[in-house]
Design an enzyme around this catalytic site. Structure first.
Site, PDB file in Angstrom:
ATOM      1  N   ASP A 285      -2.951 -10.816  -4.919  1.00 48.42           N
ATOM      2  CA  ASP A 285      -4.360 -10.459  -4.838  1.00 48.42           C
ATOM      3  C   ASP A 285      -5.071 -11.627  -4.174  1.00 48.42           C
ATOM      4  OD1 ASP A 285      -6.188  -8.116  -6.062  1.00 48.42           O
ATOM      5  OD2 ASP A 285      -7.351  -9.977  -5.928  1.00 48.42           O
ATOM      6  N   CYS A 383      -8.783   4.876  -4.195  1.00 51.35           N
ATOM      7  CA  CYS A 383      -9.540   5.675  -5.164  1.00 51.35           C
ATOM      8  C   CYS A 383     -10.802   6.195  -4.478  1.00 51.35           C
ATOM      9  CB  CYS A 383      -9.865   4.886  -6.427  1.00 51.35           C
ATOM     10  SG  CYS A 383     -10.753   3.332  -6.152  1.00 51.35           S
TER      11      CYS A 383
END
Length: 434
Positions: A285, A383
């Protein structure tokens, strides 16, 4: 973890000055650019008070644009910039009058008293008059608010209508409703059947309508304090929407495979991959702070993964040159598929951010494709429900890469908000020619 409660629970809870004052402060934070999660995080309320706070804040955010239109009809002129907190107060009060279960007179009195807590006693009479006018004219005012793009900003409503002309009303309805609580049983720690029985012993009946791909995916119709779930502290269960749980099942880690989770935070999919047997798992990340959330999620469930703070597209800064058998790219996106969980998205997101997201997604796809071995697979996920970020993004990638083909996996494709009671997600499984 945010929690929302049923109407009965709300009726039994305390809704004091501290709760209302905190609600105004949270809306102020969202208005200044914070996510609702970040704005709620430092609030020192627990139990019923915190649950009431979250019901007020999340419900008001879901109806924020219609509530603003309602306030404009009730007021002769808008608030001065230094009195913006009175606007937040009015929105919260109107939401509770529309949906709460306390007597109207008590709701009005309590929110009027809040003008004192905000050190603006001069607004007491105005707030009282406005709220009582709403009660007198409620039927006509509510009718006038019908449609209003169903609570969505005009630009987003237009895009969703264009992309999903038949499904738009259902999408809006899902976005405007409180989500259920999806759980993923950690099969490394407990049998799903046993866990379902433990829930039943607490009076919690888990549902999983339409879920044939996993017996570890359970759905509670309403949220509960997660700390009260059986085995929560022992890592027996994690909170993860059913649509998000699809990722690990689509990628289907095999024994001995080297797998990369390229944009891992907050760690739900990373932990799920580990639970399904991914023993050689790297997780990246770009935010070291967000990577701590991945670490916490893994530690609670007993997972062991190699973590590294890095920009996945900048492979020279992190990749050791050994090819991966499988890559999960849960790409940064506009989040338009999870508005029901994060209602502040529709207020914070701007049209230009769609263009920025599309460019970032393409950049990540291009950077990661060389890291995949011939015969390997890359799962692209967002998403979002916007075609530019999903279907159009994948079509463009396939045109640029003749060595890539799309696998017709039954769990891939576009899932819309509310479909099978899940969030909106998109999945495309790409395979590199051997």
């Amino acid at each position: 973890m945010r929690e929302e409660r049923t109407g009965v629970e709300r009726a039994k809870s305390t809704s004091g000055v501290a709760v209302r004052k905190a609600a105004v402060a949270v809306l102020r934070g969202v208005d200044s650019g914070q996510t609702v999660d970040a704005a709620l995080l430092p609030v020192a309320l627990t139990g019923a008070d915190r649950a009431t706070l979250q019901w007020l804040v999340l419900g008001t955010l879901r109806e924020y644009l219609p509530l603003q239109a309602l306030a404009a009809q009730l007021l002769r002129k808008g608030w001065r910039e230094e009195d913006a907190d009175l606007g937040f107060l009015l929105s919260l009060a109107l939401f509770e009058l529309r949906h709460g279960q306390r007597p109207a007179f008590a709701v009005v009195n309590d929110w009027v008293e809040m003008t004192e807590a905000l050190k603006k006693p001069w607004a007491r009479g105005l707030m009282n008059a406005v709220l009582r006018r709403y009660l007198r004219e409620r039927e006509a005012l509510d009718v006038a608010l019908a449609d209003r793009d169903l609570g969505h900003p005009a630009w987003l409503a237009a895009r969703l209508r264009a992309a999903y002309p038949q499904d738009w009303p259902a999408i809006a309805a899902a976005n405007n409703s409180a989500p259920p609580l999806w759980l993923r049983v950690n099969t490394q720690r407990v049998d799903p059947g046993k866990y379902r029985r433990l829930l039943a012993e607490q009076g919690l009946e888990a549902e999983a309508e339409g879920v044939t791909w996993s017996d570890a995916a359970l759905c509670l119709p309403a949220s509960v304090p997660v700390a009260t779930l059986p085995g929560w502290d022992a890592g027996w269960v994690a909170v993860q929407d059913g649509a998000a749980q699809l990722a690990a099942h689509i990628l289907a880690p095999q024994e001995g495979e080297r797998i990369l989770d390229a944009c891992a935070a907050p760690g739900g999919k990373t932990a799920h991959l580990w639970a399904l047997g991914a023993t050689r798992l790297d997780a990246l990340d770009r935010s070291a702070e967000r990577l701590n959330r991945v670490r916490e999620a893994l530690e609670r469930q007993g997972g062991t993964v190699h973590l590294q703070a890095a920009d996945a597209a900048e492979t020279a800064t992190w990749w050791d040159g050994e090819l991966y058998d499988a890559i999960l790219l849960d790409a940064p996106c506009t989040g338009t598929g999870v508005i029901r969980r994060h209602p502040d998205i529709r207020l914070r997101r701007q049209p230009e951010e769609v263009v920025e997201a599309v460019a970032q997604q393409a950049r990540l796809l291009e950077g990661l494709w060389p890291c995949l071995r011939p015969g390997g697979r890359l799962l692209y996920a967002t998403c979002s429900v916007l075609p530019e970020e999903n279907e159009e993004q994948i079509i463009a990638f396939l045109r640029r890469h003749p060595d890539a083909r799309r696998s017709a996996h039954p769990l891939t494709g576009q899932r819309l908000p509310g479909q099978e009671n899940m969030d909106g997600f998109f999945y495309a499984l790409l395979e590199k020619e051997a």
